[in-house]
Design a protein around this motif. Structure first.
Motif, short mmCIF file in Angstrom:
data_model
loop_
_atom_site.label_atom_id
_atom_site.label_comp_id
_atom_site.label_asym_id
_atom_site.label_seq_id
_atom_site.Cartn_x
_atom_site.Cartn_y
_atom_site.Cartn_z
N LEU A 3 0.82 -1.22 0.00
CA LEU A 3 0.00 0.00 0.00
C LEU A 3 0.85 1.26 0.00
CD1 LEU A 3 -2.77 1.36 0.21
CD2 LEU A 3 -2.56 1.12 2.70
N GLY A 4 1.85 1.33 0.86
CA GLY A 4 2.69 2.51 0.95
C GLY A 4 3.42 2.79 -0.36
N ALA A 30 2.88 13.49 8.59
CA ALA A 30 3.47 12.35 9.28
C ALA A 30 2.69 11.07 9.00
CB ALA A 30 3.53 12.62 10.78
N TYR A 31 1.38 11.19 8.98
CA TYR A 31 0.54 10.02 8.73
C TYR A 31 0.80 9.47 7.33
CZ TYR A 31 -3.58 7.05 9.34
OH TYR A 31 -4.43 5.97 9.47
N ILE A 32 0.84 10.36 6.33
CA ILE A 32 1.10 9.93 4.95
C ILE A 32 2.49 9.32 4.84
CG2 ILE A 32 1.40 10.72 2.57
CD1 ILE A 32 -0.81 12.86 3.22
N LYS A 39 5.30 2.08 8.13
CA LYS A 39 5.14 2.11 9.59
C LYS A 39 3.67 1.99 9.99
CE LYS A 39 9.33 4.67 10.53
NZ LYS A 39 9.92 5.94 10.97
N ILE A 40 2.78 2.51 9.15
CA ILE A 40 1.35 2.32 9.35
C ILE A 40 0.90 1.34 8.27
CG2 ILE A 40 -0.96 3.35 9.23
CD1 ILE A 40 0.23 5.93 10.31
N THR A 41 0.52 0.15 8.70
CA THR A 41 0.09 -0.88 7.75
C THR A 41 -1.43 -1.06 7.76
OG1 THR A 41 0.45 -2.59 9.41
CG2 THR A 41 2.27 -2.12 7.89
N PHE A 46 -11.16 5.99 6.34
CA PHE A 46 -11.58 7.32 5.89
C PHE A 46 -10.39 8.16 5.44
CE2 PHE A 46 -15.11 5.90 8.54
CZ PHE A 46 -16.08 5.92 7.56
N ASN A 47 -9.24 8.00 6.08
CA ASN A 47 -8.05 8.68 5.57
C ASN A 47 -7.66 8.12 4.21
OD1 ASN A 47 -7.70 10.52 7.63
ND2 ASN A 47 -6.32 9.23 8.80
N MET A 48 -7.81 6.81 4.04
CA MET A 48 -7.50 6.20 2.75
C MET A 48 -8.46 6.69 1.68
SD MET A 48 -4.72 4.69 2.85
CE MET A 48 -4.89 4.33 1.11
N LEU A 49 -9.73 6.90 2.03
CA LEU A 49 -10.68 7.45 1.06
C LEU A 49 -10.21 8.83 0.58
CD1 LEU A 49 -14.22 6.71 2.55
CD2 LEU A 49 -13.24 5.76 0.47
#
Length: 101
Positions: A3-4, A30-32, A39-41, A46-49
């Motif tokens: 995904l990343g 930072a989230y992106i 680091k975020i798997t 909703f953030n992905m949307l």
């Protein structure tokens, strides 16, 4: 491709910096960065949307790469009351603007 990697590739193809994508999506830099670096798997749906919309990516194309266990549970509940995945998808599409505010 994870995904990343997909998010980074699409962002770079569109010549967007992480800062610009963050501004456009109202998702923190930072989230992106943490999604892109792996680091975020299990990012927020909703953030992905928001990110997918900005990168012109159909969020349903991500199904093979990322399925949040909470969404699997939700779909099981929906099936339990007789809703199909198509009906749930139609509901989400009809309410997308509200959900991504």
């Amino acid at each position: 491709m994870n995904l990343g990697d997909m998010i980074r590739q699409l962002r770079m193809q569109q010549r967007l910096s992480i800062i610009e994508l963050a501004k456009r999506t109202h998702v923190s830099e930072a989230y992106i960065l943490n999604i892109e670096s792996g680091k975020i798997t299990n990012p927020s749906f909703f953030n992905m949307l928001k990110i997918a919309r900005e990168l012109n990516l159909d969020v349903y194309e991500l199904e093979d790469l990322y399925i949040d266990p909470d969404w699997i549970s939700l779909m099981e509940e929906a099936r339990g009351i007789g809703l199909s995945s198509i009906e749930v998808r139609q509901f989400l599409q009809a309410h997308m603007a509200e959900l991504t505010k």
